[in-house]
Design a protein around this motif. Structure first.
Motif, PDB file in Angstrom:
ATOM      1  N   PHE A  71       0.830  -1.194   0.000  1.00  0.00           N
ATOM      2  CA  PHE A  71       0.000   0.000   0.000  1.00  0.00           C
ATOM      3  C   PHE A  71       0.869   1.250   0.000  1.00  0.00           C
ATOM      4  N   GLY A  72       0.227   2.417  -0.084  1.00  0.00           N
ATOM      5  CA  GLY A  72       0.959   3.677  -0.058  1.00  0.00           C
ATOM      6  C   GLY A  72       1.585   3.931   1.302  1.00  0.00           C
ATOM      7  N   LEU A  76       1.046   9.450   4.465  1.00  0.00           N
ATOM      8  CA  LEU A  76       0.127  10.189   3.599  1.00  0.00           C
ATOM      9  C   LEU A  76      -1.077  10.713   4.363  1.00  0.00           C
ATOM     10  N   ASP A  79      -6.416  11.378   4.907  1.00  0.00           N
ATOM     11  CA  ASP A  79      -7.082  11.625   3.626  1.00  0.00           C
ATOM     12  C   ASP A  79      -6.854  10.472   2.654  1.00  0.00           C
ATOM     13  N   GLU A  80      -5.687   9.832   2.719  1.00  0.00           N
ATOM     14  CA  GLU A  80      -5.396   8.670   1.896  1.00  0.00           C
ATOM     15  C   GLU A  80      -5.514   7.377   2.704  1.00  0.00           C
ATOM     16  N   LEU A  81      -6.178   7.477   3.856  1.00  0.00           N
ATOM     17  CA  LEU A  81      -6.357   6.364   4.789  1.00  0.00           C
ATOM     18  C   LEU A  81      -5.015   5.697   5.097  1.00  0.00           C
ATOM     19  N   GLY A  83      -2.338   5.496   3.460  1.00  0.00           N
ATOM     20  CA  GLY A  83      -1.741   4.741   2.370  1.00  0.00           C
ATOM     21  C   GLY A  83      -2.610   3.642   1.799  1.00  0.00           C
ATOM     22  N   ASP A  85      -5.432   3.793   0.376  1.00  0.00           N
ATOM     23  CA  ASP A  85      -6.103   4.153  -0.880  1.00  0.00           C
ATOM     24  C   ASP A  85      -5.220   3.890  -2.099  1.00  0.00           C
ATOM     25  N   GLN A  86      -3.945   3.703  -1.863  1.00  0.00           N
ATOM     26  CA  GLN A  86      -3.019   3.430  -2.954  1.00  0.00           C
ATOM     27  C   GLN A  86      -2.497   1.998  -2.826  1.00  0.00           C
ATOM     28  N   SER A  87      -2.099   1.427  -3.937  1.00  0.00           N
ATOM     29  CA  SER A  87      -1.584   0.060  -3.838  1.00  0.00           C
ATOM     30  C   SER A  87      -0.752  -0.300  -5.058  1.00  0.00           C
ATOM     31  N   ASP A 278       8.114   7.122   5.474  1.00  0.00           N
ATOM     32  CA  ASP A 278       7.738   6.485   4.204  1.00  0.00           C
ATOM     33  C   ASP A 278       7.688   4.968   4.395  1.00  0.00           C
ATOM     34  N   HIS A 280       5.546   1.522   4.039  1.00  0.00           N
ATOM     35  CA  HIS A 280       4.452   0.910   3.288  1.00  0.00           C
ATOM     36  C   HIS A 280       4.057  -0.399   3.958  1.00  0.00           C
TER      37      HIS A 280
END
Length: 289
Positions: A71-72, A76, A79-81, A83, A85-87, A278, A280
């Motif tokens: 994940f992100g 983050l 707002d991006e939960l 990380g 929300d990204q993957s 940073d 993940h």
């Protein structure tokens, strides 16, 4: 006469038994012992320490399906939960051609990359009379980026999108609780982002496992690159995780500063600062058939 015949019969039986025992002794001397009893196994639970490969191979005719997900970055924020929300995801199939040779094919969503690899066991760690202190394997892979450049200066050829990795995996299982691995690594990229970046990178990986119970262990992994890409502010890859074995599955929970899952990317092109937030969250799930 009956007594003579009985004596001859008993004598023949004894000779036969003696000869049989003698034959078994000869076979024991000429036939190698079951060397598998002296081979040290289960140095790691799965074929990955975390991001990188472990010394473990698939058994002959075993097929393993692996799903890797990252994940992100946690920093983050909400707002991006944090990380989620990204993957980035990678699917792979790995097959044991023999007990010593595994081949694999994978596809990553990052840069739409296809990769293939082989891993061959050169030497196994042994105990007993013919003991050997470490296990050694050779690993090689090739990856092809298929994602188009957003603002291409010139269209790349297929060969320009290729990269290669060679590794020597050297591992030792010290006891039932502790295993360590050293991984000298060579990476070559046919194309780099900046002319100042090195096409070839040498690195060394350090990995370890501490077994907590029959099915759970703590893992850690660090790759130190000697030549880093300056155009992307590359950083060394660091990861911590937990292995959970559930029958045919090995489930790994991972915290890493790398969002990618192939050697060329997480060793040579990683930009995350682990201690800067940073981090993940990710996981590897494998199912063996």
């Amino acid at each position: 006469m009956k007594k003579i015949l009985l004596a001859v019969f008993l004598f023949s039986i004894s000779i036969s038994l003696y000869s049989q025992d003698d034959l078994f002794n000869i076979l024991d001397e000429e036939t190698p012992e079951n060397k598998t009893e002296d081979i040290v196994t289960a140095t790691f639970k799965g074929t990955r320490i975390l991001n990188g490969h472990s010394i473990e191979n698939r058994k002959d005719k075993e097929l393993e399906f692996i799903i890797s997900h990252r994940f992100g970055a946690i920093n983050l924020g909400f707002d991006e939960l944090f990380g989620l929300d990204q993957s980035n995801i990678r699917f792979a199939l790995e097959y044991g051609l023999t007990d010593n040779l595994t081949v694999g094919l994978g596809r990553s969503s990052f840069e739409k990359t296809f990769d293939s690899f082989f891993k061959y066991s050169l030497v196994k760690q042994r105990k007993g009379e013919k003991s050997f202190p470490v296990a050694i394997s050779a690993f090689g892979s090739i990856a092809a980026k298929t994602q188009d450049e957003e603002f291409p200066i010139a269209e790349r050829t297929f060969s320009e999108n290729l990269s290669y990795v060679g590794q020597v995996l050297i591992a030792r299982k010290f006891n039932q609780s502790l295993s360590l691995q050293l991984t000298p690594t060579y990476i070559h990229r046919n194309t780099v982002r900046d002319v100042a970046d090195p096409h070839s990178i040498f690195a060394v990986g350090f990995g370890g496992r501490i077994k907590l119970s029959k099915r759970v262990s703590l893992n850690s992994e660090y790759y130190w690159a000697f030549d880093e890409s300056t155009s992307i502010d590359a950083r060394n890859s660091l990861a911590f995780g937990v292995d959970i074995e559930t029958g045919g599955h090995v489930f790994q929970l991972i915290l890493s500063n790398a969002i990618t899952m192939i050697e060329k990317s997480f060793i040579a092109e990683n930009t995350g600062d682990f201690f800067g937030g940073d981090i993940h969250f990710g996981f590897n799930i494998s199912r063996t058939f």
